[in-house]
Design a protein around this motif. Structure first.
Motif, PDB file in Angstrom:
ATOM      1  N   PRO A 188       0.817  -1.215   0.000  1.00 21.29           N
ATOM      2  CA  PRO A 188       0.000   0.000   0.000  1.00 21.29           C
ATOM      3  C   PRO A 188       0.853   1.268   0.000  1.00 21.29           C
ATOM      4  N   GLN A 189       0.454   2.200  -0.864  1.00 21.59           N
ATOM      5  CA  GLN A 189       1.224   3.429  -1.001  1.00 21.59           C
ATOM      6  C   GLN A 189       0.251   4.605  -1.114  1.00 21.59           C
ATOM      7  N   LEU A 190       0.391   5.539  -0.187  1.00 17.54           N
ATOM      8  CA  LEU A 190      -0.495   6.712  -0.194  1.00 17.54           C
ATOM      9  C   LEU A 190      -0.061   7.645  -1.319  1.00 17.54           C
ATOM     10  N   VAL A 191      -0.963   7.882  -2.286  1.00 17.96           N
ATOM     11  CA  VAL A 191      -0.557   8.696  -3.438  1.00 17.96           C
ATOM     12  C   VAL A 191      -1.328  10.004  -3.566  1.00 17.96           C
ATOM     13  N   ALA A 192      -2.433  10.137  -2.876  1.00 23.09           N
ATOM     14  CA  ALA A 192      -3.130  11.429  -2.880  1.00 23.09           C
ATOM     15  C   ALA A 192      -3.883  11.588  -1.572  1.00 23.09           C
ATOM     16  N   TRP A 193      -4.001  12.850  -1.142  1.00 23.07           N
ATOM     17  CA  TRP A 193      -4.512  13.157   0.182  1.00 23.07           C
ATOM     18  C   TRP A 193      -5.289  14.456   0.107  1.00 23.07           C
ATOM     19  N   SER A 194      -6.456  14.504   0.711  1.00 23.65           N
ATOM     20  CA  SER A 194      -7.191  15.774   0.753  1.00 23.65           C
ATOM     21  C   SER A 194      -7.032  16.378   2.134  1.00 23.65           C
ATOM     22  N   SER A 195      -6.254  17.457   2.214  1.00 24.04           N
ATOM     23  CA  SER A 195      -6.013  18.048   3.532  1.00 24.04           C
ATOM     24  C   SER A 195      -7.292  18.659   4.102  1.00 24.04           C
ATOM     25  N   GLU A 196      -8.215  19.097   3.220  1.00 28.62           N
ATOM     26  CA  GLU A 196      -9.485  19.669   3.736  1.00 28.62           C
ATOM     27  C   GLU A 196     -10.305  18.600   4.448  1.00 28.62           C
ATOM     28  N   THR A 197     -10.364  17.420   3.852  1.00 28.68           N
ATOM     29  CA  THR A 197     -11.129  16.345   4.489  1.00 28.68           C
ATOM     30  C   THR A 197     -10.417  15.906   5.766  1.00 28.68           C
ATOM     31  N   ALA A 198      -9.084  15.897   5.723  1.00 30.44           N
ATOM     32  CA  ALA A 198      -8.324  15.531   6.915  1.00 30.44           C
ATOM     33  C   ALA A 198      -8.638  16.508   8.052  1.00 30.44           C
ATOM     34  N   PRO A 206       6.815  10.797   7.298  1.00 28.93           N
ATOM     35  CA  PRO A 206       6.979   9.577   8.106  1.00 28.93           C
ATOM     36  C   PRO A 206       5.647   8.887   8.440  1.00 28.93           C
ATOM     37  N   GLU A 207       4.557   9.653   8.392  1.00 33.72           N
ATOM     38  CA  GLU A 207       3.262   9.058   8.753  1.00 33.72           C
ATOM     39  C   GLU A 207       2.592   8.348   7.581  1.00 33.72           C
ATOM     40  N   LYS A 208       3.120   8.593   6.398  1.00 37.34           N
ATOM     41  CA  LYS A 208       2.426   8.110   5.194  1.00 37.34           C
ATOM     42  C   LYS A 208       2.242   6.595   5.173  1.00 37.34           C
ATOM     43  N   LYS A 209       3.260   5.903   5.644  1.00 38.63           N
ATOM     44  CA  LYS A 209       3.214   4.440   5.624  1.00 38.63           C
ATOM     45  C   LYS A 209       2.046   3.924   6.486  1.00 38.63           C
ATOM     46  N   ASP A 210       1.946   4.483   7.709  1.00 42.44           N
ATOM     47  CA  ASP A 210       0.876   4.037   8.605  1.00 42.44           C
ATOM     48  C   ASP A 210      -0.496   4.355   8.025  1.00 42.44           C
ATOM     49  N   TYR A 211      -0.615   5.554   7.457  1.00 43.02           N
ATOM     50  CA  TYR A 211      -1.899   5.924   6.848  1.00 43.02           C
ATOM     51  C   TYR A 211      -2.216   5.012   5.657  1.00 43.02           C
ATOM     52  N   ALA A 212      -1.189   4.706   4.880  1.00 42.78           N
ATOM     53  CA  ALA A 212      -1.418   3.836   3.716  1.00 42.78           C
ATOM     54  C   ALA A 212      -1.940   2.477   4.177  1.00 42.78           C
ATOM     55  N   ASN A 213      -1.380   1.974   5.266  1.00 39.58           N
ATOM     56  CA  ASN A 213      -1.840   0.682   5.790  1.00 39.58           C
ATOM     57  C   ASN A 213      -3.281   0.775   6.285  1.00 39.58           C
ATOM     58  N   LEU A 214      -3.558   1.843   7.034  1.00 38.79           N
ATOM     59  CA  LEU A 214      -4.903   2.003   7.587  1.00 38.79           C
ATOM     60  C   LEU A 214      -5.931   2.238   6.479  1.00 38.79           C
ATOM     61  N   LEU A 215      -5.600   3.118   5.541  1.00 38.89           N
ATOM     62  CA  LEU A 215      -6.591   3.557   4.560  1.00 38.89           C
ATOM     63  C   LEU A 215      -6.659   2.667   3.325  1.00 38.89           C
ATOM     64  N   SER A 216      -5.931   1.564   3.365  1.00 40.72           N
ATOM     65  CA  SER A 216      -6.121   0.533   2.339  1.00 40.72           C
ATOM     66  C   SER A 216      -6.816  -0.662   2.971  1.00 40.72           C
TER      67      SER A 216
END
Ligand code: AMP
Ligand code: MG
Length: 531
Positions: free
Chosen positions: A44-54, A69-79
């Motif tokens: 899993p690889q986070l490739v796009a992010w909406s900061s407004e929704t965040a 550094p947080e991208k990996k954890d988010y990619a795991n969670l959000l996949s």
């Protein structure tokens, strides 16, 4: 940070679940959802992010930005590859009318709910689209490809920034696993990159959720779902009404919201493409971005959906009437609770007035009037007739009108606003009688709009006539680069779409009519449901 994130399970705790954990396709009775496990992706690889929704969710740094550094954890969670403790993922059970026919049980075939995150006292439900099989996947795989995921990600956010009620998109994750699709159902299957979008809304309950229980004569579940929906998402109704009256008021509110929603679609030329009742949100939001599209040439019968090319049930001009038809299905589903058919019918009948009023207000704003005058009807009829004569870009045309000065003399095409000239797909081929009619119309318009100052009028108009919309060909260009591993196109387009009403420096390329090469290219002018 992620480990301290608290998910609540309002939907799962508030309503009965399916006792079986079996994933194979099956009918699920007397339950609102089935517990499922999202599948673990290869990389899993986070490739796009909406900061407004965040920001809405209280995620990320200030301003919703995400740190490397947080991208990996988010990619795991959000996949769906890693769950946090306390999470109870589920797939919802619902039915629906598809293309006018009752289709029975459908359900979340490739959407998995993760539960809710609370921010500023508001629970937001997160849902992964394309995270694997559920008991509702029927013969399909529960997955989603990159191209349709980019489209959902971009358009959800574009609609929000246009001011149109919609589910939101938080993230786009590449799964690292290929997904095979036959894009045109013509025997040419191909492996495509798999992706998961994380959608966000207060709720993902659909008209079809109520229809399913009603169709099965399960009044107990029907009532539970209505009560749950009202308590959680229509709390004012819960406080002010009881019994059948409460259910009726709920229906009236959904009628109103749906009419308002569809008027806003018509105003910007958005065509949903698959307005089945399972794709109608009970909150009156735009939901399920599949083969949607934007009117480029103003054409009433246009639909982006190749599956609907013959019947054109969901074409641009049909959307308001389909909204009402879908509401009539919801009304029928609620009849056992409201009991009186005639009051339900009267409630449904308010749709037409509600829609007309919304549309009228929108038109007044789009045209820069202060209010309607009797003589406007002829001016507006002529406008919509003219728009259909030759291919005229809807977005550019409406945007161009604020460039006309009150009482300006317009005697020839050279005096048309530049942007209006750019709206014609074949300006040089316009016949002289068409040019004359347009010129005459512009002249009458310039006389008509003398009530407000040019500046005040232009401000009013530019706030409702967007310059940038999520044009299919622009989304496709972003997809083409994304498929090559370059996501800067998605990021830049998202940034443009965040300020659709404001002219942006060096972004002229996002405000141009569809180029010729895109006229017949897949993804640019037509789409299938295959995603
Ligand atoms: P849609 O037309 O996308 O709203 O989908 C209609 C129904 O088909 C819904 O119940 C979806 O969950 C299901 N569905 C669509 N695509 C897939 C897929 N790739 N895998 C499983 N179910 C799907
Ligand atoms: Mg759907």
């Amino acid at each position: 940070m992620l480990n301290s994130l608290k998910f609540t399970n309002n939907f799962v705790n508030g309503l009965a679940g399916d006792p079986s954990l079996e994933v194979k396709p099956r009918q699920v009775y007397e339950a609102f959802y089935s517990r499922v496990s999202p599948r673990v992706c290869t990389s899993p690889q986070l490739v796009a992010w909406s900061s407004e929704t965040a920001k809405l969710l209280g995620l990320g740094e200030q301003g919703g930005a995400i740190h490397e550094p947080e991208k990996k954890d988010y990619a795991n969670l959000l996949s769906g590859s890693a769950l946090l403790s306390g999470m109870r993922p589920f797939a919802m059970c619902y039915g629906g009318h598809q293309f006018g026919q009752w289709a029975g049980q459908l359900g979340d075939g490739r959407a998995i709910g993760l539960g809710e995150i609370n921010n500023a006292n508001q629970p937001w439900a997160l849902q992964l689209k394309g995270a694997g099989l559920t008991p509702y996947s029927r013969t399909a795989d529960g997955l989603a490809v990159l191209r349709s995921s980019v489209r959902e990600f971009l358009c959800s956010e574009a609609m929000h920034h246009l001011g149109i009620p919609t589910t939101r998109a938080l993230s786009l994750v590449l799964t690292g696993d290929p997904v095979v699709r036959d894009m045109f159902y013509d025997g040419h299957p191909k492996a495509e990159p798999g992706a998961v979008v994380c959608r966000v809304s207060k709720a993902f309950i659909r008209f079809g959720s109520f229809e399913l229980f009603s169709s099965r004569g399960d009044e107990v579940r029907l009532k539970e779902l209505v009560e749950f929906t009202i308590q959680n998402f229509y709390p004012k109704l819960d406080a002010n009404y009881v019994g059948t009256d409460k259910y009726l008021q709920f229906y009236i509110e959904v009628v109103k919201r749906t009419a308002a929603l569809i008027a806003t679609w018509q105003g910007v030329g958005f065509v949903h493409g698959v307005m089945n009742t399972d794709n109608m949100s009970i909150l009156g939001e735009t939901i399920d971005y599949g083969p949607y599209g934007w009117l480029e040439p103003y054409e009433l019968a246009w639909t982006p959906n190749t599956t609907d090319a013959e019947g054109r049930r969901y074409a641009y001009a049909n959307q308001p009437a389909i909204g009402m038809w879908n509401l009539s299905r919801l009304g029928t589903a609620l009849l056992p609770l409201i009991e009186d058919k005639s009051v339900l019918q009267s409630a449904l009948d308010t749709y037409k007035d509600e829609y007309s009023e919304r549309w009228r207000v929108l038109l007044v704003a789009k045209l820069g009037f202060v209010e309607f005058q009797d003589t406007d009807e002829a001016l507006i009829d002529e406008l919509f007739e003219l728009l259909q004569l030759e291919e005229t870009d809807m977005t550019l045309f409406f945007r161009s009108l604020s460039g006309i000065k009150s009482k300006q003399k317009i005697l020839s095409m050279e005096q048309w606003p530049e942007l209006m000239q750019a709206a014609f797909y074949q300006l040089e081929k316009l016949e002289s009688n068409v040019v004359q009619r347009w010129t005459r119309w512009l002249q009458s318009y310039a006389v008509r709009v003398s009530k407000l100052s040019d500046k005040a009028r232009a401000e009013q108009m530019d706030a409702v006539n967007p310059l940038y919309v999520c044009r299919n060909y622009l989304a496709q260009k972003a997809i083409d680069s994304a498929e090559q591993g370059d996501f800067t196109g998605v990021e830049t387009f998202l940034d443009v779409l965040k300020r659709p009403y404001t002219e942006q420096k060096n972004r002229q390329a996002y405000a141009e009519r569809r180029p010729e090469w895109a006229r017949s290219r897949a993804g640019c002018s037509m789409l299938s449901c295959s995603s």
